[in-house]
Scaffold this active site. Structure first.
Site, PDB file in Angstrom:
ATOM      1  N   GLU A   1       1.526   0.673   2.300  1.00  0.00           N
ATOM      2  CA  GLU A   1       0.753   1.930   2.386  1.00  0.00           C
ATOM      3  C   GLU A   1       0.724   2.513   3.796  1.00  0.00           C
ATOM      4  O   GLU A   1       0.730   3.726   3.978  1.00  0.00           O
ATOM      5  CB  GLU A   1      -0.689   1.704   1.896  1.00  0.00           C
ATOM      6  CG  GLU A   1      -0.824   1.525   0.383  1.00  0.00           C
ATOM      7  CD  GLU A   1      -0.671   0.089  -0.079  1.00  0.00           C
ATOM      8  OE1 GLU A   1      -0.160  -0.758   0.699  1.00  0.00           O
ATOM      9  OE2 GLU A   1      -1.053  -0.187  -1.228  1.00  0.00           O
TER      10      GLU A   1
ATOM     11  N   GLY B   1       0.091  -0.651  -4.945  1.00  0.00           N
ATOM     12  CA  GLY B   1      -0.702  -0.894  -6.162  1.00  0.00           C
ATOM     13  C   GLY B   1       0.011  -1.835  -7.137  1.00  0.00           C
ATOM     14  O   GLY B   1      -0.640  -2.468  -7.973  1.00  0.00           O
TER      15      GLY B   1
ATOM     16  N   ALA C   1       1.005   2.752  -6.604  1.00  0.00           N
ATOM     17  CA  ALA C   1       0.371   3.969  -7.099  1.00  0.00           C
ATOM     18  C   ALA C   1       1.378   5.096  -7.009  1.00  0.00           C
ATOM     19  O   ALA C   1       2.171   5.143  -6.058  1.00  0.00           O
ATOM     20  CB  ALA C   1      -0.844   4.299  -6.238  1.00  0.00           C
TER      21      ALA C   1
ATOM     22  N   GLU D   1      -0.916  -5.118  -5.936  1.00  0.00           N
ATOM     23  CA  GLU D   1      -2.328  -5.320  -6.289  1.00  0.00           C
ATOM     24  C   GLU D   1      -2.496  -5.597  -7.784  1.00  0.00           C
ATOM     25  O   GLU D   1      -3.372  -6.353  -8.182  1.00  0.00           O
ATOM     26  CB  GLU D   1      -3.152  -4.095  -5.854  1.00  0.00           C
ATOM     27  CG  GLU D   1      -3.301  -4.060  -4.333  1.00  0.00           C
ATOM     28  CD  GLU D   1      -3.817  -2.739  -3.799  1.00  0.00           C
ATOM     29  OE1 GLU D   1      -3.254  -1.689  -4.171  1.00  0.00           O
ATOM     30  OE2 GLU D   1      -4.786  -2.744  -3.023  1.00  0.00           O
TER      31      GLU D   1
END
Ligand code: COA
Length: 261
Positions: A135, A112, A68, A115
């Site tokens: 993270e 992300g 992200a 993911e």
């Protein structure tokens, strides 16, 4: 002035295979709101296109995707929540679309980005690539499914190691752990993904879609409560002082000073 859309995702078709390339190499294809919107629109077109039987997702430049875009987490809490939910929509769309999707990972698949790969049906990784959920090093936790998928794929001990230490693992280790399907030389990763896609494209699309649907619906049932817990905890952690410090420290390229609140 007409803007070229989508800006951050390239779309190409090779016979019955769609190649979707994240295209923000200067930020290692970090998933900003705009990248996610472009990705969703592109996947929707590929999903509707009757000529497309299989989708391959890859990244331009030196990484698949570094996660992200942390800048999104410096915005207001409403914007952060909308961003988290947009990402969830993209990943749920990937998991529910009827065609198989292959992630061709090189360089980094982190946060992300990892993911995103985990939302695909199969993962081909380049030798030397690194995957993981870092993270924790930013003072937050994964929010787009990694806690649940790693728990199911790796079991609690290895999942804790990845999520609580945030260390990156090599493609080779990921293969041993069963979190990628195949590791290939770095210059062959898209080629290998296309070969696999071609093999899938020869199967009955009806049976393939049924197989994907059974596997993913079952996984979703197994994960549904955990995914909700992950989402609500993720939203809370993005508003802590430690998260603000972790993200600021990353952007300022320094070590964070945790406050424990
Ligand atoms: N969000 C926003 N920007 C990111 C990013 C992310 N997740 N990951 C990388 N970038 C940006 C960097 O800030 C840098 O921008 P700049 O050139 O304007 O300074 C650019 O992409 C290149 O990254 P850089 O860190 O210089 O490359 P590197 O090869 O030294 O390190 C990584 C590569 C992947 C190890 C490192 O970028 C990293 O740790 N990224 C964050 C991974 C992460 O925590 N993801 C989860 C986010 S929730």
């Amino acid at each position: 002035m007409t803007l070229e859309r989508p800006k951050y995702v390239n779309y190409e078709k090779k016979d019955s295979i769609a190649i979707v390339t994240l295209n923000r190499p200067e930020k290692l294809n970090a998933l900003s709101r705009e990248v996610l919107i472009d990705l969703l629109e592109t996947l929707e077109s590929a999903s509707k296109d009757p000529e497309v039987k299989v989708i391959v997702i890859t990244g331009a430049g030196k990484a698949f995707c570094a996660g992200a875009d942390v800048v999104e987490f410096t915005k207001s809490s409403t914007e952060i929540r909308e961003f988290i939910d947009l990402g969830r929509r993209v990943f749920e769309f990937l998991e529910s679309l009827e065609k198989p999707v292959i992630a061709a990972v090189h360089g980094f698949a982190l946060g992300g980005g990892f993911e995103l790969a985990l939302a695909c049906d199969l993962i081909i990784a380049a030798e030397g690539s690194q995957l993981g959920s870092p993270e924790i090093n930013l003072g937050i936790i994964p929010g787009w499914g990694a806690t649940q998928k790693l728990l199911i794929t790796l079991g609690p001990y290895k999942a804790r190691e990845l999520i609580m230490l945030g260390d990156r693992i090599s493609a080779e280790e990921a293969l041993k752990l069963g979190v990628v399907n195949k590791v290939v030389p770095a210059d062959k990763v898209v080629e290998e993904a296309l070969l696999l896609a071609k093999k899938l494209a020869e199967k009955s699309p009806v049976a393939l879609s049924a197989a994907k649907s059974v596997l993913n619906k079952s996984l979703r049932i197994m994960m549904s409560t955990g995914l909700e817990i992950e989402r609500s905890t993720f939203i809370i952690t993005t508003s802590t002082e430690d998260a603000k410090e972790g993200i600021k420290a990353f952007l300022e390229k320094r070590k964070p000073q945790w406050k424990g609140k």
